[in-house]
Design a protein around this motif. Structure first.
Motif, PDB file in Angstrom:
ATOM      1  N   TRP A  53       0.851  -0.989   0.087  1.00 48.08           N
ATOM      2  CA  TRP A  53      -0.075  -0.043  -0.061  1.00 48.08           C
ATOM      3  C   TRP A  53       0.713   1.141   0.169  1.00 48.08           C
ATOM      4  O   TRP A  53       0.404   2.314  -0.231  1.00 48.08           O
ATOM      5  CB  TRP A  53      -0.757   0.003   1.234  1.00 48.08           C
ATOM      6  N   THR A  54       2.147   1.157   0.351  1.00 49.58           N
ATOM      7  CA  THR A  54       2.766   2.287   0.739  1.00 49.58           C
ATOM      8  C   THR A  54       4.190   2.249  -0.016  1.00 49.58           C
ATOM      9  O   THR A  54       4.935   3.262   0.135  1.00 49.58           O
ATOM     10  CB  THR A  54       3.090   2.496   2.153  1.00 49.58           C
ATOM     11  N   PHE A  55       4.478   1.406  -0.876  1.00 49.09           N
ATOM     12  CA  PHE A  55       5.933   1.094  -1.493  1.00 49.09           C
ATOM     13  C   PHE A  55       6.253   2.514  -2.381  1.00 49.09           C
ATOM     14  O   PHE A  55       7.447   2.469  -2.541  1.00 49.09           O
ATOM     15  CB  PHE A  55       6.055  -0.055  -2.269  1.00 49.09           C
ATOM     16  N   ASP A  56       5.309   2.863  -3.157  1.00 45.20           N
ATOM     17  CA  ASP A  56       5.451   4.040  -4.047  1.00 45.20           C
ATOM     18  C   ASP A  56       4.303   5.099  -3.862  1.00 45.20           C
ATOM     19  O   ASP A  56       3.472   5.037  -3.999  1.00 45.20           O
ATOM     20  CB  ASP A  56       5.677   3.427  -5.174  1.00 45.20           C
ATOM     21  N   GLY A  57       4.690   6.512  -3.367  1.00 47.82           N
ATOM     22  CA  GLY A  57       3.739   7.414  -3.412  1.00 47.82           C
ATOM     23  C   GLY A  57       3.241   7.678  -4.815  1.00 47.82           C
ATOM     24  O   GLY A  57       2.035   8.397  -4.821  1.00 47.82           O
ATOM     25  N   ASP A  58       3.726   7.487  -5.943  1.00 49.61           N
ATOM     26  CA  ASP A  58       3.269   7.314  -7.289  1.00 49.61           C
ATOM     27  C   ASP A  58       2.371   6.278  -7.963  1.00 49.61           C
ATOM     28  O   ASP A  58       1.961   6.586  -8.908  1.00 49.61           O
ATOM     29  CB  ASP A  58       4.111   8.080  -8.272  1.00 49.61           C
ATOM     30  N   SER A  59       2.447   5.200  -7.469  1.00 56.56           N
ATOM     31  CA  SER A  59       1.785   4.050  -7.597  1.00 56.56           C
ATOM     32  C   SER A  59       0.793   3.534  -6.792  1.00 56.56           C
ATOM     33  O   SER A  59       0.722   3.533  -5.568  1.00 56.56           O
ATOM     34  CB  SER A  59       2.756   2.988  -8.147  1.00 56.56           C
ATOM     35  N   PHE A  60      -0.238   2.802  -7.626  1.00 61.41           N
ATOM     36  CA  PHE A  60      -1.101   2.154  -6.661  1.00 61.41           C
ATOM     37  C   PHE A  60      -1.371   0.668  -7.116  1.00 61.41           C
ATOM     38  O   PHE A  60      -1.256   0.424  -8.373  1.00 61.41           O
ATOM     39  CB  PHE A  60      -2.583   2.691  -6.810  1.00 61.41           C
TER      40      PHE A  60
END
Length: 150
Positions: free
Chosen positions: A51-58
């Motif tokens: 849920w949190t690995f990349d601020g730009d991806s979901f």
């Protein structure tokens, strides 16, 4: 249809950095995925991480606790279940694989810096090869990419 079994040898980046990138590639191809971990605790930790690995991806995913398992594009489990009818199965943290014939692709990721994980991967390679599956071996590069070695 034959099952392709891919071995991914982690050397320079941990699973937490490498796995999300590979899962995103699967989703780009509209593949349903199940990720099997070695323990329930690791499953919970990966669930939180994705849920949190990349601020730009979901990266849409879920676990049994989230419900609607059959609707998850990426399903995380510590068991051998496949409730989302995935065609791709990732095995991480030395998870014991279920029968692989139900999948188009199985991806075994292992930590090359852990002697026990390396030994387990070698044993699994021999067992899977003896079963007649198509095998490929990918080694992580310094930059976190992958180079096919076999």
């Amino acid at each position: 249809m034959s099952v392709e079994v891919l071995f991914y040898h982690l050397l320079h980046q941990p699973l937490e950095a490498a796995l999300p990138k590979l899962l995103l590639k699967c989703l780009e191809r509209d593949w349903k995925v199940v990720v099997q971990t070695g323990t329930p605790e690791r499953c919970a930790a990966l669930n939180e991480h994705l849920w949190t690995f990349d601020g730009d991806s979901f990266l849409p995913h879920g676990t049994k606790e989230d419900g609607y398992a059959e609707m998850q594009p990426v399903y995380l489990t510590d068991g051998q279940d496949n409730p989302n009818e995935a065609t791709v199965r990732f095995l991480v943290d030395r998870a014991v694989p279920p029968p692989l014939q139900a999948y188009q692709r199985a991806v075994y990721m292992f930590d090359g810096n852990d002697p026990e994980a390396l030994a387990d991967a070698r044993a699994l390679w021999k067992a899977v090869k003896a079963e007649g599956f198509a095998l490929t071996y990918w080694q992580q590069t310094d930059s976190g990419g992958w180079e096919r070695k076999a």
